[in-house]
Design a protein around this motif. Sequence first.
Motif, PDB file in Angstrom:
ATOM      1  N   HIS A 140       0.826  -1.269  -0.144  1.00  0.00           N
ATOM      2  CA  HIS A 140       0.287   0.000   0.598  1.00  0.00           C
ATOM      3  C   HIS A 140       0.736   1.133   0.216  1.00  0.00           C
ATOM      4  O   HIS A 140       1.096   2.191  -0.636  1.00  0.00           O
ATOM      5  CB  HIS A 140      -0.867  -0.344   1.037  1.00  0.00           C
ATOM      6  N   GLU A 141       1.900   1.374   0.812  1.00  0.00           N
ATOM      7  CA  GLU A 141       3.084   2.728   0.995  1.00  0.00           C
ATOM      8  C   GLU A 141       4.112   2.464  -0.378  1.00  0.00           C
ATOM      9  O   GLU A 141       4.100   3.299  -0.907  1.00  0.00           O
ATOM     10  CB  GLU A 141       4.093   2.226   2.320  1.00  0.00           C
ATOM     11  N   HIS A 188       1.945   4.567  -2.891  1.00  0.00           N
ATOM     12  CA  HIS A 188       1.682   5.485  -3.272  1.00  0.00           C
ATOM     13  C   HIS A 188       2.805   6.373  -3.788  1.00  0.00           C
ATOM     14  O   HIS A 188       2.974   7.652  -4.534  1.00  0.00           O
ATOM     15  CB  HIS A 188       1.339   6.650  -1.492  1.00  0.00           C
ATOM     16  N   GLU A 232      -6.107   7.068  -1.416  1.00  0.00           N
ATOM     17  CA  GLU A 232      -5.796   5.498  -0.283  1.00  0.00           C
ATOM     18  C   GLU A 232      -6.361   4.656  -1.228  1.00  0.00           C
ATOM     19  O   GLU A 232      -5.565   3.730  -1.420  1.00  0.00           O
ATOM     20  CB  GLU A 232      -6.584   6.681   1.291  1.00  0.00           C
ATOM     21  N   HIS A 271      -8.266   9.536   5.569  1.00  0.00           N
ATOM     22  CA  HIS A 271      -8.542   7.943   4.963  1.00  0.00           C
ATOM     23  C   HIS A 271     -10.168   7.233   5.084  1.00  0.00           C
ATOM     24  O   HIS A 271     -10.898   8.214   5.200  1.00  0.00           O
ATOM     25  CB  HIS A 271      -7.751   6.640   6.373  1.00  0.00           C
TER      26      HIS A 271
HETATM   27 ZN   LIG Z   1      -2.081   5.176   2.160  1.00  0.00          ZN
END
Ligand SMILES: [Zn+2]
Length: 410
Positions: free
Chosen positions: A274-275, A278, A352, A397
């Motif tokens: 997930h990071e 980004h 997100e 988020h």
């Molecule tokens: Zn995030």
Amino acid sequence: MNAGAAGILASLLIVRAVEIATAVLNLKALRPELPPEMQGVYDREAYERSQEYTRVTTRAGLVKQGFDLAALGAFWFAGGFQALDKLAWEWGSGPLLSGLLFLGALLLLSALLSLPFSVHATFVVEERFGFNRTTPRTFVLDRIKAIAIAAALGGPLLAAVLAIFAHAGRTAWLACWVAVAGYTLVVQFVAPTWIMPLFNTFTPLCEGELRERIERYAASVRFSLENIFTMDGSRRSSRSNAFFTGFGRHRRIALFDTLVTRLTAGELVAVLAHEIGHATRRHILKGTIVSIAHTGAMLWVFSLLSGRQWLYDAFFVERASVHAGLALFGILLTPVETVVAAATNAWSRKNEYEADDFAAKTTAEPEELVGALKKLSVQNLSNLTPHPWHVALHYSHPPLLQRIAAIRAG
Ligand SMILES: [Zn+2]
């Protein structure tokens, strides 16, 4: 009271009224029955605790906001800005030093006023719900370090802004913008290596299954990593997180130790994915660009208003100056900043979803991410049923259940 003061006070009261209404709606949206999705993750008692946590923090937040507005109003209408400005001109030898004294005193005053609230939040609320690990010693040292860093990093920048606005004429805002943007970028660059180690200890993640899986995943999406660290987040709080530091090939991952002990290796890889999502979708870069544009817009508007006498009249300040202008402009802007924050949050929620989508697709295991999000949500006692207004104003988020639905629909 003059028209300017009345108008500004009314706008601040409207912002507060919206905040209060949103908080009340949010409390009313709490549902006693556990959502089916969370059966087996939350037990009844933990779910009740999460709702109690929402109630307690909401109430504490409302008290703080009410106190802040009352303190500002009292200082303002008792002529505090004028009195402080007069003192600053007497003590400082010239506009630069007087300006630093004036703004420094205001910042210190507001830090002192918020201190009892942060003591209460840390040692009463977070303590009661089992989050707090901070000792009074760490707490005091943190404050001292934060003030020292703010003075060391913010002081020179503030001095530069005051000097530029005092001497550079009509294009001062442009020169200031370049200075502030450049400075922010440099600080962002050095923060991970110079500042964060003052607060936490970073230890390279030991060899083993977890490290191997992270490296294998990063290689599979061609994401270069310099190193993987664990950070002793548990020194202050039992909350968990993961983040990146550094740029380009020097990117490092920092995992809170609390995260490593609670998630399975598969779930941790999902969180990192997930990071990495980004970073790959350039959310961090875009965020920096947006924030620099925002700063530029603010400085430009400030340059248009800083010479207007009505701004000073509204706060009962006799002498127009860059430093008083900056402080008063900050207050004047509160309603605008509330709207800007809501827009920024909406954009962040969209990012997100994108990062979740990236993680689910590249790991090909969406349920690992779902599992990690559920665990984190339970540990943080997140509100499962926030009111849409509250989400719109405050959530960077998306709420958990919406996130899970989007990951599965992906
Ligand atoms: Zn995030």
